[in-house]
Motif scaffolding. Structure first.
Motif, mmCIF file in Angstrom:
data_model
loop_
_atom_site.group_PDB
_atom_site.id
_atom_site.type_symbol
_atom_site.label_atom_id
_atom_site.label_comp_id
_atom_site.label_asym_id
_atom_site.label_seq_id
_atom_site.Cartn_x
_atom_site.Cartn_y
_atom_site.Cartn_z
ATOM 1 N N THR A 1 49.016 52.642 19.451
ATOM 2 C CA THR A 1 49.595 53.675 19.017
ATOM 3 C C THR A 1 49.848 54.208 17.917
ATOM 4 O OG1 THR A 1 51.938 53.331 20.036
ATOM 5 C CG2 THR A 1 50.768 54.096 21.784
ATOM 6 N N THR A 2 50.442 54.626 17.222
ATOM 7 C CA THR A 2 51.773 54.773 16.379
ATOM 8 C C THR A 2 52.526 54.063 16.491
ATOM 9 O OG1 THR A 2 53.302 55.909 14.235
ATOM 10 C CG2 THR A 2 52.265 56.846 16.640
ATOM 11 N N GLY A 3 53.697 53.149 15.027
ATOM 12 C CA GLY A 3 54.608 52.171 15.255
ATOM 13 C C GLY A 3 55.677 53.238 16.204
ATOM 14 N N MET A 4 55.949 54.307 15.445
ATOM 15 C CA MET A 4 56.813 55.194 16.132
ATOM 16 C C MET A 4 57.527 56.349 17.958
ATOM 17 S SD MET A 4 59.313 54.650 13.754
ATOM 18 C CE MET A 4 60.070 56.339 14.072
ATOM 19 N N ALA A 5 55.673 55.697 18.517
ATOM 20 C CA ALA A 5 55.527 56.519 19.912
ATOM 21 C C ALA A 5 56.465 55.166 20.741
ATOM 22 C CB ALA A 5 54.084 55.957 20.113
ATOM 23 N N ASP A 6 56.659 55.917 21.916
ATOM 24 C CA ASP A 6 57.914 56.149 23.095
ATOM 25 C C ASP A 6 56.198 55.706 23.890
ATOM 26 O OD1 ASP A 6 59.020 55.889 25.632
ATOM 27 O OD2 ASP A 6 60.084 57.245 25.260
ATOM 28 N N PRO A 7 56.431 54.782 24.661
ATOM 29 C CA PRO A 7 55.074 54.860 25.675
ATOM 30 C C PRO A 7 54.988 55.379 26.993
ATOM 31 C CG PRO A 7 56.149 52.396 25.556
ATOM 32 C CD PRO A 7 56.707 53.893 24.399
ATOM 33 N N ALA A 8 56.489 56.264 26.839
ATOM 34 C CA ALA A 8 56.497 56.650 28.360
ATOM 35 C C ALA A 8 55.770 58.154 28.437
ATOM 36 C CB ALA A 8 57.953 56.759 28.655
ATOM 37 N N PRO A 9 55.278 58.594 27.306
ATOM 38 C CA PRO A 9 54.348 60.049 27.845
ATOM 39 C C PRO A 9 53.096 59.944 27.274
ATOM 40 C CG PRO A 9 56.267 60.430 26.194
ATOM 41 C CD PRO A 9 56.673 59.009 26.500
#
Length: 399
Positions: free
Chosen positions: A99-107
């Motif tokens: 993922t991008t470093g700005m991603a919240d893994p929850a979604p």
């Protein structure tokens, strides 16, 4: 389709900007483990860099690239990619999503529980969060506007495995402080210390570490797919791409200048460049004041490959117009002013000294010059500040 009854394991690699996710991914792909993967790569910006430096270890390997935040606008694209891969899943041992470093893994994790077709063929095996031990505390402690998530906190909270990367950049006391802060957020995840993202892949792949029960206990609203993920609007991504080559000396001087004035706001910057006079791609990356760039890695331009430059900045309150101007100032726009054998003067310590052009565009420099005293020097830029025509004495001065 995978063999009947078999669900393909999915590993999610997450971590804040510059933590070392792509380095870890390349390490996993280069280790001899006999496994084949489908890779889904995500960039926070319109111009991707990482997909050009991910090592391909097999013709069977598929690399899919999506631009944007994987937890926001392209979440639907993630579902489409996973469904598109279904016809080839029998050739893979697993799927790795970076993922991008700005991603919240929850979604991202939600994807594997809310779509019946995805549930049938895939199972979320492990969320791996990579931490930059040197810079993580300042991001964890950053005060965000009301309603805005701190992505670095979310990435740690949802992790099944936490890699404490770049431990060589901190002392024991600093590392202990990082560990204590991380445990406040997530005390159940296994923590693995590492340098340069060197981790045994068997500790991360096929470990069946993701627990929906644990996540629901931590976040009862995890399955609420209507919830909004709000980024800090002061943080943005700026990307550039052009066909052509740069003068690497001018680039490095500009980067040095930028770090002296804007390093605090530069969360992440990276690029893949075609350097005039060099057959190897110039790769660089940086996090705040830490900059690393060079021709290491041996990524050579292939015959017929378009020589181009790609550059991505991610940071706070970025001045796009200024950054683009500074970047484009490094582009080589014209042919060299001098030819091999021309007599010139070089600006060296001690003053202007006469010499002869030995080579044009040598080792990334416009000129290699042999001075009349036998010393050889390089001119870092094709300008009168560094090299000029031999000045002839005339009445009243020089010309």
């Amino acid at each position: 389709m995978p063999p009947s009854g078999r669900k393909v394991p999915v590993t999610v690699l997450t971590g804040f900007l510059g933590s070392g996710k792509t380095t870890l991914l390349n390490h996993i792909l280069s280790v001899r483990h006999g496994l084949k993967f489908a890779i889904i790569e995500n960039e926070f910006g319109e111009v991707g860099v990482d997909e050009h430096v991910i090592k391909e270890d097999s013709e069977e390997q598929v690399i899919e690239v999506m631009n944007g935040c994987i937890c926001c606008t392209v979440r639907g694209d993630l579902v489409k990619v996973l469904k598109r891969l279904r016809d080839r899943l029998e050739t893979f041992d697993g799927v790795i999503i970076e993922t991008t470093g700005m991603a919240d893994p929850a979604p991202v994790a939600q994807t594997f529980f809310v779509d019946p077709e995805i549930q049938k063929d895939y199972h979320l095996d492990c969320i791996v969060t990579v931490i930059d031990s040197k810079h993580v505390l300042q991001h964890l402690r950053e005060e965000k506007p009301e309603g805005v998530e701190n992505e670095s906190v979310e990435q740690i909270a949802f992790a099944d495995k936490i890699i404490l990367n770049k431990t060589d950049l901190v002392d024991d006391a600093q590392l202990a402080e990082v560990v204590a802060e991380v445990k406040k957020i997530n005390s159940s995840a296994e923590m693995i210390k590492a340098q340069h993202s060197q981790v045994d892949p068997t500790k991360l792949l096929g470990v069946n570490a993701f627990s929906l029960d644990r996540v629901l206990e931590m976040d009862p609203e995890f399955m609420d797919t209507e919830g909004e993920h709000q980024h800090d609007n002061s943080i943005s991504s700026i990307s550039f791409k052009f066909e052509g080559e740069v003068n690497v000396n001018k680039l490095e001087m500009w980067i040095s200048e930028m770090l002296q004035t804007k390093a605090t706001d530069m969360f992440r910057y990276k690029g893949m460049l075609a350097v005039k006079g060099m057959e190897t791609k110039y790769l660089f990356q940086g996090v705040h004041m830490l900059f690393n760039g060079g021709f290491e890695g041996g990524y050579k331009w292939k015959e017929g490959e378009k020589r181009e430059c790609r550059f991505v900045f991610i940071g706070r309150n970025l001045d796009k117009i200024l950054l683009e101007k500074k970047f484009m100032d490094c582009k080589v726009l014209s042919e060299a002013r001098f030819n091999t054998g021309d007599k010139v003067e070089a600006n060296v310590p001690g003053g202007w000294t006469k010499g002869t052009i030995l080579k044009v565009w040598d080792d990334g420099n416009p000129y290699r010059i042999k001075l009349d005293n036998g010393t050889e020097v390089w001119a870092p830029d094709d300008s009168d500040d560094f090299v000029r025509s031999v000045r002839q004495k005339v009445e009243g001065g020089y010309k």
